[in-house]
Scaffold this motif. Structure first.
Motif, PDB file in Angstrom:
ATOM      1  N   TYR A  72      29.176  73.617  48.183  1.00 24.56           N
ATOM      2  CA  TYR A  72      29.311  72.225  47.741  1.00 24.56           C
ATOM      3  C   TYR A  72      29.912  71.359  48.845  1.00 24.56           C
ATOM      4  N   ASN A  76      28.153  68.185  50.794  1.00 24.47           N
ATOM      5  CA  ASN A  76      28.846  66.903  50.886  1.00 24.47           C
ATOM      6  C   ASN A  76      28.887  66.420  52.337  1.00 24.47           C
ATOM      7  N   TRP A  85      36.302  62.439  45.975  1.00 20.32           N
ATOM      8  CA  TRP A  85      36.352  61.914  44.610  1.00 20.32           C
ATOM      9  C   TRP A  85      37.813  61.762  44.238  1.00 20.32           C
ATOM     10  N   PRO A 106      31.737  67.841  45.132  1.00 14.50           N
ATOM     11  CA  PRO A 106      30.992  66.939  44.249  1.00 14.50           C
ATOM     12  C   PRO A 106      30.922  67.422  42.797  1.00 14.50           C
ATOM     13  N   ALA A 107      30.822  68.718  42.577  1.00 15.06           N
ATOM     14  CA  ALA A 107      30.745  69.248  41.210  1.00 15.06           C
ATOM     15  C   ALA A 107      32.066  69.030  40.480  1.00 15.06           C
ATOM     16  N   GLU A 110      32.401  65.343  39.620  1.00 17.86           N
ATOM     17  CA  GLU A 110      31.644  65.001  38.418  1.00 17.86           C
ATOM     18  C   GLU A 110      32.363  65.493  37.168  1.00 17.86           C
ATOM     19  N   THR A 113      34.980  63.317  35.450  1.00 18.89           N
ATOM     20  CA  THR A 113      34.527  62.216  34.592  1.00 18.89           C
ATOM     21  C   THR A 113      34.402  62.639  33.134  1.00 18.89           C
ATOM     22  N   ASP A 114      34.464  63.931  32.849  1.00 22.00           N
ATOM     23  CA  ASP A 114      34.283  64.422  31.485  1.00 22.00           C
ATOM     24  C   ASP A 114      35.383  63.972  30.527  1.00 22.00           C
ATOM     25  N   THR A 122      34.353  57.351  44.230  1.00 18.81           N
ATOM     26  CA  THR A 122      34.272  58.011  45.530  1.00 18.81           C
ATOM     27  C   THR A 122      34.776  57.066  46.603  1.00 18.81           C
TER      28      THR A 122
END
Length: 167
Positions: A72, A76, A85, A106-107, A110, A113-114, A122
């Motif tokens: 990852y 990036n 992030w 990146p994972a 993301e 945001t959950d 970013t």
């Protein structure tokens, strides 16, 4: 539980508060940059005050690098502009946000945001952090070959089907 963190990068986060043109909110907040190292300023110290915006030092965080996430990080860094992030968690007091996390994955970005109410944005990754992450990838990345699984044919029991049909 054992930690899988192999490298940590201390950083400071700069956040912008901008006057909103909305009747529902007075200000808009967003992370604007990350500084490598730990600044000596106290969290939420104003750094730059202008007519419509104020820059604050939001506080310090640690970017944690894990061996299992090197693919990852590599993806990036391969993008045109490597990103970090930054997640800010709302508070019920002043200042309205607290620094929750900073990541180069990146994972994971993301996944931040959950929570739903976190403010996740970013920012460009500083060149010093790019070098540290690139060195980490060079040292710890192990290419995992893709192995396509073969599907197993379904087992079919003719005797069971015959009983259900009334035979």
């Amino acid at each position: 539980m054992r930690s899988t963190v192999l490298a940590s990068i201390p950083v400071g986060v700069v956040v912008e508060r901008r006057k909103a043109s909305s009747i529902w909110v007075e200000f808009l907040w967003r992370p604007v940059s990350v500084l490598i190292g730990t600044p000596s300023a106290e969290p939420w110290t104003p750094l730059d005050i202008a007519e419509e915006r104020v820059l604050f030092y939001a506080g310090e965080a640690v970017i944690e690098l894990h061996r299992t996430e090197t693919a990852y990080y590599r993806d990036n860094l391969a993008s045109a502009d490597a990103k970090l992030w930054v997640a800010l968690r709302p508070t019920a007091s002043d200042p309205p946000y607290q620094l929750a996390a900073v990541t180069a994955d990146p994972a994971e970005g993301e996944a931040l945001t959950d929570a739903g109410n976190n403010l996740v944005e970013t920012v460009s990754m500083p060149a010093d952090i790019v070098e540290i992450v690139a060195q980490f990838i060079a040292t710890h990345h192990v290419e995992q070959p893709f192995v396509k699984r073969r599907r197993q044919p379904a087992e079919f029991d003719r005797r069971k089907d015959a009983r259900e049909d009334g035979a």
